[in-house]
Structures are given as C-alpha cells and as structure tokens.
Design a protein around this motif. Structure first.
Motif, PDB file in Angstrom:
ATOM      1  N   ASN A 167      -0.879   0.119   2.184  1.00 36.75           N
ATOM      2  CA  ASN A 167      -0.824  -1.186   2.848  1.00 36.75           C
ATOM      3  C   ASN A 167      -1.285  -2.271   1.894  1.00 36.75           C
ATOM      4  OD1 ASN A 167       0.161  -0.472   5.316  1.00 36.75           O
ATOM      5  ND2 ASN A 167      -1.777  -0.680   6.400  1.00 36.75           N
ATOM      6  N   THR A 224      -4.806   1.771  -0.408  1.00 33.17           N
ATOM      7  CA  THR A 224      -3.843   2.471   0.437  1.00 33.17           C
ATOM      8  C   THR A 224      -2.473   1.873   0.145  1.00 33.17           C
ATOM      9  OG1 THR A 224      -3.854   0.967   2.333  1.00 33.17           O
ATOM     10  CG2 THR A 224      -5.592   2.646   2.274  1.00 33.17           C
ATOM     11  N   THR A 228      -2.304   5.661   5.477  1.00 35.48           N
ATOM     12  CA  THR A 228      -3.419   4.734   5.288  1.00 35.48           C
ATOM     13  C   THR A 228      -4.786   5.376   5.516  1.00 35.48           C
ATOM     14  OG1 THR A 228      -3.222   3.900   7.545  1.00 35.48           O
ATOM     15  CG2 THR A 228      -2.020   2.705   5.812  1.00 35.48           C
ATOM     16  N   GLU A 274      -8.718   2.730   7.497  1.00 35.71           N
ATOM     17  CA  GLU A 274      -7.405   2.293   7.986  1.00 35.71           C
ATOM     18  C   GLU A 274      -6.718   3.449   8.704  1.00 35.71           C
ATOM     19  OE1 GLU A 274      -4.723  -0.312   5.692  1.00 35.71           O
ATOM     20  OE2 GLU A 274      -6.195  -0.011   4.100  1.00 35.71           O
TER      21      GLU A 274
END
Length: 112
Positions: free
Chosen positions: A106, A104, A50, A39
């Motif tokens: 995210n 992560t 990320t 990412e």
C-alpha cells in the motif's frame, strides 16, 4: 497462552512488545487486540499482503500455509522464507517472535 514477541517497528511498535493471545487466534487479530495497528486492508480475508510479517521464531508451530496465502506472499514487500500473512497465521502452543516489515504494497496506509 502463547506469547508473541514483536520486534521494534518505527511506527507501529517503536519499543517492540510482548503480548499473549489464545491458541487459534491469528497473529493479526492478536496485534490489533493489543493496539498494534498492523495494516489489514482486506479486513483479514486473505486478499492482500498488507498484514505480512516475518516469523523469526516459532514458524513451524503456526498453522499450515495454504495455496492462496503462498500465492499472495509472492507479492509481499520484503518476502523472506519465514514470511506469513498475519491474518492467516494461527497461534498454537509455542511462542513466536515476529518482525513487521517497514513497508507494505500500500502506498497510503489505511486507518482502521
């Protein structure tokens, strides 16, 4: 050219990998160039975490950590003393071994 050894990651690199990249290349760029889809939500502009990796070997050979990266790393999931943002960690002559954390910050992985 330095070698990057990537420890197995269930989704991105199940068997692990060993790749090479020219000195001065970021770890993130090297991974992406070898189809390891780490990412990088901010497109490698040091604005997110990320692309966080943990450097298991060769940490001291990478370029210096600046203040922006240090501040961002505080927000990274699974932070370790040898954590780096792969978009900011530039390869030198020494080989490195990295681990890509399982998670992560995210919740939904972006496809690049």
């Amino acid at each position: 050219m330095p070698i990057i050894r990537i420890l197995p990651h269930a989704e991105l690199c199940p068997q692990g990998a060993e790749i090479t990249a020219p000195e001065g290349t970021s770890i993130c760029e090297a991974l992406l160039d070898h189809d390891i889809e780490i990412e990088h939500a901010c497109e490698m502009s040091a604005a997110c975490t990320t692309c966080h990796v943990v450097v298991k070997q060769g940490f001291n050979s990478l370029g210096e950590i600046d203040e922006i990266e240090e501040d961002l790393l505080d927000k990274a999931w699974g932070l370790q003393p040898t954590s780096r943002l792969s978009c900011q960690a530039m390869l030198a002559k020494e080989d490195v071994t990295i681990e890509i954390p399982k998670y992560t910050i995210n919740h939904a992985r972006e496809r690049h």
